[in-house]
Design a protein around this motif. Sequence first.
Motif, short mmCIF file in Angstrom:
data_model
loop_
_atom_site.label_atom_id
_atom_site.label_comp_id
_atom_site.label_asym_id
_atom_site.label_seq_id
_atom_site.Cartn_x
_atom_site.Cartn_y
_atom_site.Cartn_z
N LEU A 144 0.83 -1.21 0.00
CA LEU A 144 0.00 0.00 0.00
C LEU A 144 0.86 1.26 0.00
N LEU A 145 1.89 1.26 0.83
CA LEU A 145 2.73 2.45 0.94
C LEU A 145 3.63 2.65 -0.28
N ALA A 146 3.92 1.57 -1.00
CA ALA A 146 4.70 1.72 -2.23
C ALA A 146 3.94 2.56 -3.25
N ASP A 147 2.62 2.43 -3.28
CA ASP A 147 1.81 3.18 -4.24
C ASP A 147 1.22 4.46 -3.65
N PHE A 148 1.00 4.47 -2.33
CA PHE A 148 0.38 5.62 -1.67
C PHE A 148 1.16 5.94 -0.39
N PRO A 149 2.36 6.47 -0.55
CA PRO A 149 3.29 6.57 0.59
C PRO A 149 2.85 7.49 1.72
N GLU A 150 1.94 8.42 1.46
CA GLU A 150 1.54 9.34 2.52
C GLU A 150 0.20 8.98 3.15
N HIS A 151 -0.46 7.96 2.65
CA HIS A 151 -1.75 7.59 3.21
C HIS A 151 -1.60 6.96 4.59
N ALA A 152 -2.60 7.15 5.42
CA ALA A 152 -2.64 6.49 6.71
C ALA A 152 -3.13 5.06 6.54
N ILE A 153 -2.65 4.18 7.39
CA ILE A 153 -3.09 2.78 7.40
C ILE A 153 -3.47 2.42 8.83
N LEU A 154 -4.72 1.99 9.00
CA LEU A 154 -5.19 1.46 10.28
C LEU A 154 -5.24 -0.05 10.16
N GLY A 155 -4.34 -0.71 10.85
CA GLY A 155 -4.28 -2.17 10.80
C GLY A 155 -4.55 -2.78 12.16
N GLU A 156 -5.06 -3.99 12.16
CA GLU A 156 -5.40 -4.65 13.42
C GLU A 156 -4.17 -4.84 14.30
N GLU A 157 -3.03 -5.13 13.70
CA GLU A 157 -1.86 -5.47 14.50
C GLU A 157 -1.00 -4.26 14.86
N GLU A 158 -0.87 -3.27 13.96
CA GLU A 158 0.05 -2.16 14.20
C GLU A 158 -0.64 -0.83 14.45
N GLY A 159 -1.97 -0.80 14.42
CA GLY A 159 -2.68 0.43 14.69
C GLY A 159 -2.63 1.41 13.53
N LEU A 160 -2.77 2.71 13.85
CA LEU A 160 -2.85 3.75 12.83
C LEU A 160 -1.50 4.41 12.64
N VAL A 161 -1.01 4.39 11.40
CA VAL A 161 0.26 5.00 11.04
C VAL A 161 0.08 5.72 9.71
N GLY A 162 0.64 6.94 9.58
CA GLY A 162 0.58 7.63 8.31
C GLY A 162 0.30 9.10 8.47
N GLU A 163 0.56 9.86 7.42
CA GLU A 163 0.46 11.31 7.47
C GLU A 163 -0.92 11.84 7.09
N ILE A 164 -1.51 11.33 6.00
CA ILE A 164 -2.76 11.88 5.50
C ILE A 164 -3.91 11.07 6.09
N ARG A 165 -4.46 11.53 7.19
CA ARG A 165 -5.51 10.77 7.86
C ARG A 165 -6.83 10.82 7.09
N GLU A 166 -7.00 11.81 6.20
CA GLU A 166 -8.22 11.89 5.40
C GLU A 166 -8.28 10.78 4.34
N ALA A 167 -7.13 10.19 4.03
CA ALA A 167 -7.06 9.06 3.11
C ALA A 167 -6.54 7.87 3.91
N ARG A 168 -7.45 6.98 4.29
CA ARG A 168 -7.11 5.94 5.25
C ARG A 168 -7.44 4.55 4.72
N TRP A 169 -6.45 3.67 4.78
CA TRP A 169 -6.66 2.25 4.52
C TRP A 169 -6.99 1.56 5.84
N VAL A 170 -7.92 0.63 5.78
CA VAL A 170 -8.35 -0.09 6.99
C VAL A 170 -8.14 -1.58 6.71
N VAL A 171 -7.26 -2.21 7.49
CA VAL A 171 -6.72 -3.52 7.11
C VAL A 171 -6.89 -4.55 8.22
N ASP A 172 -7.47 -5.68 7.87
CA ASP A 172 -7.41 -6.88 8.71
C ASP A 172 -6.60 -7.91 7.92
#
Length: 259
Positions: free
Chosen positions: A58-86
């Motif tokens: 995900l970060l290779a294509d969208f390096p500034e997007h935030a990612i909310l994952g079950e294991e690592e929580g929320l990481v990223g700069e642009i919180r308005e564009a958020r990936w949500v991952v299980d």
Amino acid sequence: MVTLFADHLHTAIRAARAAGAIHLAYAGRAFGVRSKTTLGDLVTEVDTLAEAEIRRLLLADFPEHAILGEEEGLVGEIREARWVVDPLDGTVNYAHGFPVYCVSIGFEQHGERMVGVVYDPTRDELFTAVKGEGAFLNGQQIQVSTTEPLATPALLATGFPYNVAQDARNLDLLRRALALGLPVRRAGAAALDLCYVACGRFDGYWEFGLKPWDAAAGSLIVEEAGGRVSDGQGRPTPYGPMIVASNKVLHEELLGMLR
């Protein structure tokens, strides 16, 4: 035809398939398992490996997007564009060799669900949706069932929180449904339950206590397949204390039973 979010969809599909390949590579092999909070709340090293690979892609294509994952929580700069991952929905199933588990990846823009991808590697079933563009299973458009009323009977699904001993609300609801003669299934992977509503295998589904990564992708897939998703009060959100999803025509009746 996918337009505005085509790149997001393609990246999510690639990431979901990569994580699914990790699931299959470790299935049946020895791997680390531990409890996170309660006895039934398991996490395996496969969860961690799969999420790391999803984040990498995900970060290779969208390096500034935030990612909310079950294991690592929320990481990223642009919180308005958020990936949500299980990375592994159905971890308990996976740890026991029960082949009902999946990868779930959703994309939200300004809090609105725009892309959903759920991949079941054991059946090679890929469920996808982009807001306003329909829902698909392995490239073929899907629709919810037309079953009504509940007494047909409808085939329902539910799940239980890990702390069911302390929160017995769903036991009461399950007892109510069974007393009405309604068949209810409990497979143990919320994202797949939602996708099964989307493709008509289930007519309705409810569950307490889901997290955003459980519901972000599957709820959009249900809606794009013509279904309805709400909280227990009928409000149009997948993120309430209870999620209710159905083929739409029996939604109010299902809500009434659950109330």
